[in-house]
Write an enzyme that holds these catalytic residues in place. Structure first.
Site, mmCIF file in Angstrom:
data_model
loop_
_atom_site.group_PDB
_atom_site.id
_atom_site.type_symbol
_atom_site.label_atom_id
_atom_site.label_comp_id
_atom_site.label_asym_id
_atom_site.label_seq_id
_atom_site.Cartn_x
_atom_site.Cartn_y
_atom_site.Cartn_z
ATOM 1 N N LYS A 194 0.848 -1.190 0.000
ATOM 2 C CA LYS A 194 0.000 0.000 0.000
ATOM 3 C C LYS A 194 0.879 1.234 0.000
ATOM 4 O O LYS A 194 1.202 1.801 1.040
ATOM 5 C CB LYS A 194 -0.932 -0.003 1.207
ATOM 6 C CG LYS A 194 -2.137 0.922 1.000
ATOM 7 C CD LYS A 194 -3.009 0.456 -0.150
ATOM 8 C CE LYS A 194 -4.096 1.436 -0.475
ATOM 9 N NZ LYS A 194 -4.892 1.038 -1.626
ATOM 10 N N SER A 390 -8.462 -0.296 -5.590
ATOM 11 C CA SER A 390 -8.756 0.003 -4.201
ATOM 12 C C SER A 390 -10.247 0.242 -4.024
ATOM 13 O O SER A 390 -11.041 -0.668 -4.211
ATOM 14 C CB SER A 390 -7.919 1.193 -3.733
ATOM 15 O OG SER A 390 -7.625 1.078 -2.352
#
Length: 590
Positions: A194, A390
């Site tokens: 991430k 996402s």
């Protein structure tokens, strides 16, 4: 005194009257300008359909009255919708007035998925008729060149160039700058990939981030090479050798020798070619019609019969929950559109078109719930555009089918939080101190003027972990996987569409039209009509919407060009509030 008040009152009334008249005249002038743009489109015999891909490519054509107005001193950003290109090419197959397609190329203002979708449309056009496609550009960037390989002839200006060197991407890192100004970005995340927060905590890419970028970028490049190889009869090995040599600075005739293009010609020679295609006499102008305008033209034999069966095509483009003047996906708004289509019996199927890097977890959850409910009652198919990562993937996972391009960017299943802390900037740099009163132990929870306490950090981390668990649970349920399987391919990692199909994140390759056909098949529909949602504002409403923020955004985009993305990234970061599920960075592949 009476005379004084009389004159004051007369002055106030006069100001109001003049303002009202000025207001009326302003809108009347705008009305005249708008009406002047709504002229009937005329298609002459022996015309070329022009697709100008130097315009900004969007999923859906804007209903903007200012789109094609030439305002002195203000350069307007002109856009073209994928829907306009699709409609135009479908009509041009049957329209005897259209003799061919002219691609105006140089710098293609669209993402990799959009380029793939247009290229597939052009290939489908060629398969449906014998009308030629002619591509011309003063220069070609790599995306423009890949797209041009669907054409019968690729022509470059003799002094033009063709950028061909492989794909590369770059990230900006702000850690040192923030340290100098006395700002500490407190990061909480789940997922070793991430990397949305890396620009605020590192000075270069982490090894995990570098690995994921090389994986999906290699996938994108290999897909491009395969497509170019098939159309140009040049092996992938030869193409890689050309890229290694860097073709970017070569001029027209040298580019022709590589086999990448067919000819190097000046514009007058190109016009001679177009006259030959259309049968126009030498010296005469070549009739043309732009795809954006031709899309609205009625063509005999192309119109579908009216059907009571409707299919909702719902567009969700932009950041989820927050934006800086651009497109934005608001959870309540898109959720309401999905809910209305679900509850309306005349809608037999729903296609959600997603083009988003993600954003607010809360807004994503609102949309996810409506997609899930819709999938339980009706055929529900999601079509991915350039990027659906996402939060963009979060809202899509309950669908019956997910359709994407091999070069769509997706995945990035992860969550992060970012809390700026300004104590050094305030106290040591500019001399501002703060003090606090509170009724309870943690009343001053997450203050921006001091570092987080250990208790606050633990709470935030637990919140992130809970959010990530919900995310992978949604994906596991929607995709028929275990949470462990999702976690293995999650961790915030970004995938290409090609990779995503291999690991089960998407079902089929294709564009929006393919998704519509799949939804019709699931719903058992033979006759249907599509309805694009949300309904677009009418020109007058659109004009009112074009307020100061919108004008500022357009002005900055015009002034900064490609560098505008850096300003946009910083401003988006400053607006972040809450927990986010977003693509690890603003992707710029070139």
């Amino acid at each position: 005194m009476k005379e004084f008040f009389k004159y004051v009152l007369a002055t106030v009334v006069g100001i109001i009257a003049v303002s009202a008249i000025g207001f009326f005249l302003f809108f009347m002038a705008i009305g005249i300008l708008v009406s002047s743009t709504e002229k009937q489109v005329s298609v002459q015999d022996n015309s070329m359909l022009v697709i100008n891909l130097e315009r900004q490519i969007v999923d859906r054509a804007p209903n903007d009255p200012f789109e094609d107005l030439e305002i002195p001193g203000f350069t307007q950003i002109k856009r073209i919708g994928l829907d306009q290109i699709q409609q135009s090419l479908e009509k041009a197959v049957y329209d005897d007035r259209i003799k061919g397609v002219y691609l105006k190329l140089s710098m293609t203002n669209g993402g990799m998925g959009s380029v793939e979708e247009i290229r597939n449309m052009l290939i489908a056009f060629k398969d449906s008729c014998d009308k030629p496609i002619y591509a011309y550009g003063n220069t070609y960037d790599q995306k423009a060149y890949y797209l041009s390989t669907a054409a019968d002839n690729i022509v470059v200006h003799p002094m033009g160039t063709l950028d061909f060197r492989g794909l590369g991407g770059e990230m900006m890192f702000f850690t040192n700058m923030l340290e100098k100004v006395g700002v500490d970005m407190q990061i909480i995340r789940h997922g070793k990939f991430k990397a949305a927060v890396e620009p605020f905590m590192l000075e270069k890419m982490s090894e995990e981030n570098r690995e994921q970028q090389l994986t999906y970028m290699g996938s994108l490049w290999n897909h491009m090479l395969k497509g170019i190889s098939e159309k140009r009869n040049i092996s992938v090995e030869e193409l890689n050798a050309l890229a290694d040599e860097v073709q970017t600075l070569k001029k027209g005739d040298d580019i022709v020798e590589t086999g990448l293009v067919d000819a190097a010609k000046y514009k007058d020679e190109v016009l001679d070619d177009l006259r030959e295609i259309t049968g126009i006499k030498a010296g005469k102008g070549v009739p043309v019609v732009e795809a954006g305008k031709y899309a609205s033209v009625e063509v005999s034999g192309k119109s579908k019969p009216y059907s009571r069966n409707k299919m909702a095509v719902i567009y969700a483009s932009g950041d989820i929950g927050t934006s800086m003047g651009g497109e934005v996906i608001i959870g309540e708004k898109i959720g309401r559109e999905i809910r209305k289509a679900r509850q309306d019996s005349s809608y037999k199927a729903i296609v959600l078109r997603v083009n988003s890097p993600g954003g607010s977890v809360f807004d994503s959850e609102v949309i996810w719930r409506e997609v899930k409910l819709a999938a339980e009652e009706k055929a529900m198919v999601v079509s991915f555009g350039d990027v659906a990562a996402s939060g963009g993937y979060y809202i899509s996972c309950p669908a019956d089918q997910i359709v994407a391009h091999p070069n769509t960017i997706t995945g990035s299943i992860g969550i992060f939080g970012m809390i700026p802390e300004f104590s050094e900037l305030l106290n040591e740099k500019i001399g501002i101190s703060t003090d606090v009163v509170e009724t309870n132990e943690n009343s001053n929870f997450l203050s921006l003027t001091r570092p987080m306490t250990e208790y606050e950090r633990q709470m935030m981390q637990q919140n992130i972990e809970d959010g990530y668990d919900i995310f992978i649970s949604h994906v596991a349920e929607g995709r028929g996987m275990t949470k462990e399987q999702v976690d293995e391919i999650g961790q915030g990692r970004v995938w290409s569409g090609q990779n995503a199909k291999e690991i089960g994140l998407i079902d089929e390759f294709g564009g929006l039209q393919d998704a519509i056909e799949i939804a019709a098949e699931i719903a058992g529909l033979e006759n249907y009509r599509t309805v694009a949602l949300p309904e677009q504002l009418d020109p007058f409403q659109q004009m009112l919407k074009a307020g100061s923020d919108n004008i500022r955004t357009r002005y900055m985009k015009n002034k900064l060009g490609e560098k505008y993305r850096y300003l946009e990234f910083l401003e988006k970061a400053s607006q972040m509030n809450g927990i986010y599920a977003r693509l690890p960075y603003d992707l710029n592949v070139n």
